[in-house]
Design a protein around this motif. Structure first.
Motif, PDB file in Angstrom:
ATOM      1  N   MET A  29       0.777  -1.715   0.097  1.00 30.80           N
ATOM      2  CA  MET A  29       0.097   0.076   0.040  1.00 30.80           C
ATOM      3  C   MET A  29       0.748   1.507   0.167  1.00 30.80           C
ATOM      4  O   MET A  29       2.108   1.063   0.308  1.00 30.80           O
ATOM      5  CB  MET A  29      -0.889  -0.036   1.444  1.00 30.80           C
ATOM      6  N   ASP A  30       0.177   2.380  -0.762  1.00 32.60           N
ATOM      7  CA  ASP A  30       0.719   3.365  -0.546  1.00 32.60           C
ATOM      8  C   ASP A  30       0.307   4.175   0.137  1.00 32.60           C
ATOM      9  O   ASP A  30      -0.748   4.267   0.662  1.00 32.60           O
ATOM     10  CB  ASP A  30       0.894   3.896  -2.293  1.00 32.60           C
ATOM     11  N   ARG A  31       1.709   5.911   0.220  1.00 33.00           N
ATOM     12  CA  ARG A  31      -0.216   6.845   1.565  1.00 33.00           C
ATOM     13  C   ARG A  31      -0.449   7.389   0.536  1.00 33.00           C
ATOM     14  O   ARG A  31      -0.816   7.177  -0.535  1.00 33.00           O
ATOM     15  CB  ARG A  31       1.623   8.006   1.667  1.00 33.00           C
ATOM     16  N   GLU A  33      -4.080   6.188  -0.145  1.00 33.04           N
ATOM     17  CA  GLU A  33      -4.417   4.997  -0.378  1.00 33.04           C
ATOM     18  C   GLU A  33      -5.524   3.865  -0.153  1.00 33.04           C
ATOM     19  O   GLU A  33      -5.241   4.060   1.044  1.00 33.04           O
ATOM     20  CB  GLU A  33      -3.459   3.166  -1.596  1.00 33.04           C
ATOM     21  N   VAL A  35      -7.836   0.803  -0.180  1.00 29.18           N
ATOM     22  CA  VAL A  35      -7.156  -0.957  -0.488  1.00 29.18           C
ATOM     23  C   VAL A  35      -8.473  -1.364   0.817  1.00 29.18           C
ATOM     24  O   VAL A  35      -8.393  -1.879   1.621  1.00 29.18           O
ATOM     25  CB  VAL A  35      -6.139  -1.257  -0.270  1.00 29.18           C
ATOM     26  N   LYS A 196     -14.376   8.898   2.853  1.00 34.92           N
ATOM     27  CA  LYS A 196     -13.985   9.574   2.120  1.00 34.92           C
ATOM     28  C   LYS A 196     -12.874  10.693   2.102  1.00 34.92           C
ATOM     29  O   LYS A 196     -11.779  11.122   1.464  1.00 34.92           O
ATOM     30  CB  LYS A 196     -14.542   9.218   1.149  1.00 34.92           C
ATOM     31  N   ASN A 199      -9.525  10.665   4.530  1.00 28.95           N
ATOM     32  CA  ASN A 199      -8.627  10.193   3.525  1.00 28.95           C
ATOM     33  C   ASN A 199      -8.397  11.105   2.116  1.00 28.95           C
ATOM     34  O   ASN A 199      -7.131  11.956   2.340  1.00 28.95           O
ATOM     35  CB  ASN A 199      -8.806   8.994   2.333  1.00 28.95           C
ATOM     36  N   ALA A 205      -4.247   6.487   4.798  1.00 27.28           N
ATOM     37  CA  ALA A 205      -4.070   5.449   3.990  1.00 27.28           C
ATOM     38  C   ALA A 205      -5.287   4.591   4.809  1.00 27.28           C
ATOM     39  O   ALA A 205      -5.288   4.488   5.896  1.00 27.28           O
ATOM     40  CB  ALA A 205      -3.024   4.716   3.985  1.00 27.28           C
ATOM     41  N   CYS A 220     -13.530   1.895  -2.409  1.00 29.95           N
ATOM     42  CA  CYS A 220     -11.738   1.743  -2.165  1.00 29.95           C
ATOM     43  C   CYS A 220     -11.492   1.832  -3.974  1.00 29.95           C
ATOM     44  O   CYS A 220     -12.333   1.713  -4.871  1.00 29.95           O
ATOM     45  CB  CYS A 220     -11.760   0.577  -2.327  1.00 29.95           C
ATOM     46  N   GLY A 221      -9.965   2.076  -4.212  1.00 26.35           N
ATOM     47  CA  GLY A 221     -10.242   2.235  -5.572  1.00 26.35           C
ATOM     48  C   GLY A 221      -9.276   0.699  -6.050  1.00 26.35           C
ATOM     49  O   GLY A 221      -8.343   0.418  -7.025  1.00 26.35           O
ATOM     50  N   ARG A 222      -8.712   0.143  -4.769  1.00 28.68           N
ATOM     51  CA  ARG A 222      -8.416  -1.224  -5.011  1.00 28.68           C
ATOM     52  C   ARG A 222      -8.327  -2.407  -4.299  1.00 28.68           C
ATOM     53  O   ARG A 222      -9.450  -2.014  -3.400  1.00 28.68           O
ATOM     54  CB  ARG A 222      -6.952  -0.857  -5.557  1.00 28.68           C
ATOM     55  N   PRO A 236      -7.029  -2.974  -9.645  1.00 27.67           N
ATOM     56  CA  PRO A 236      -8.328  -1.919  -9.382  1.00 27.67           C
ATOM     57  C   PRO A 236      -9.976  -2.610  -9.233  1.00 27.67           C
ATOM     58  O   PRO A 236     -10.369  -3.180  -9.532  1.00 27.67           O
ATOM     59  CB  PRO A 236      -8.120  -1.269 -10.499  1.00 27.67           C
TER      60      PRO A 236
END
Length: 269
Positions: A29-31, A33, A35, A196, A199, A205, A220-222, A236
């Motif tokens: 996971m990136d900052r 994000e 998931v 959201k 975020n 994250a 979620c994006g992923r 995705p």
């Protein structure tokens, strides 16, 4: 990369043959994000979250693999060392606030709890930080709610208190374990919109765990799909929902009841 989980496994060996609750779970996971982790009850998704947070008693359980949080392996830390990360860097929101909130303690004091553990602040400074977190979590009239007790609040308001408690130290990673399950669809939508917004505004994250694919699709994006402790599909969210590769994922999607879209209005297709 903020979080790098490699081959996380959780094996119970209390009596009889060992039982693998989580089997070589890997996720990066990136900052900032969001998931989603989805699957039926017993798929291992909540156990994964509890292992990351150090909430599994190790006496009859073996937790293996690695979970690097900004370079530090959370799974290798002692209970005391991990406590320095809990709340400050990563926090968790549980499914049922009435079992997590202390019924005899006022709301404001519960939101302040992690501040008392991690920060050297005056009572006034703690209260100001708690009120800020309550406002960020979408609670109306934080000053008035500060002195109330959990039983005086609705289910949705209690869940927002849990969110405020998790946010008061501005963690970089928020783990949400089925946070909307006990709520009706309207309140679910409000809670998702709040997450959201957090975020977007804070860059927090979010690892969002749910059996509800509609909720995950809205937020979620992923997405990661789990079955019997293992990841069976990931990618995705739009791609997984529109063109699932695995039969299990297709079954989950086809069994999802039709419902109104949880964020932004319209139908959820």
């Amino acid at each position: 990369m903020m979080l790098d989980i490699r081959d996380l496994s959780v094996v119970f060996a209390d009596r009889g043959a060992p039982f693998t609750a989580v089997d070589r779970f890997s996720l990066q996971m990136d900052r900032g994000e969001i998931v989603g982790v989805v699957g039926e009850s017993g798929s291992g998704k909540s156990m994964t979250a509890h292992a990351l947070m150090g909430l599994i008693r190790r006496s009859q359980v073996t937790v293996s693999g690695s979970a690097l949080f900004e370079g530090t392996d959370l799974l290798s830390l002692s209970r005391e060392e991990l406590r320095q990360y809990q709340g400050r860097d990563l926090s968790i929101i549980f499914q049922e606030p009435m079992t997590s909130l202390n019924p005899t303690m006022r709301i404001g004091k519960q939101v302040e709890e992690s501040l008392r553990i991690h920060e050297k602040l005056s009572a006034g400074e703690r209260k100001a930080r708690a009120l800020d977190a309550m406002a960020l979590a979408g609670l109306p009239d934080p000053e008035g709610l500060y002195r109330q007790y959990p039983h005086q609040l609705s289910g949705g308001m209690r869940q927002r208190v849990m969110i405020a408690s998790a946010l008061v130290l501005r963690p970089r990673l928020l783990i949400a374990d089925e946070p909307t399950t006990a709520l009706d669809v309207t309140i679910q939508a409000q809670i998702l919109e709040t997450l959201k917004d957090i975020n977007r505004r804070e860059g927090t994250a979010i690892l969002f765990i749910s059996h509800d694919l509609g909720v995950v699709k809205a937020l979620c994006g992923r997405v990661v799909v789990m079955k019997q402790g293992r990841i069976v599909e990931s990618g995705p969210a739009d791609q997984v929902f529109r063109h699932p590769r695995e039969e299990y994922t297709k079954l989950l999607i086809s069994s999802r009841p039709a419902r109104k879209k949880l964020i932004g209005g319209g139908e959820d297709g």
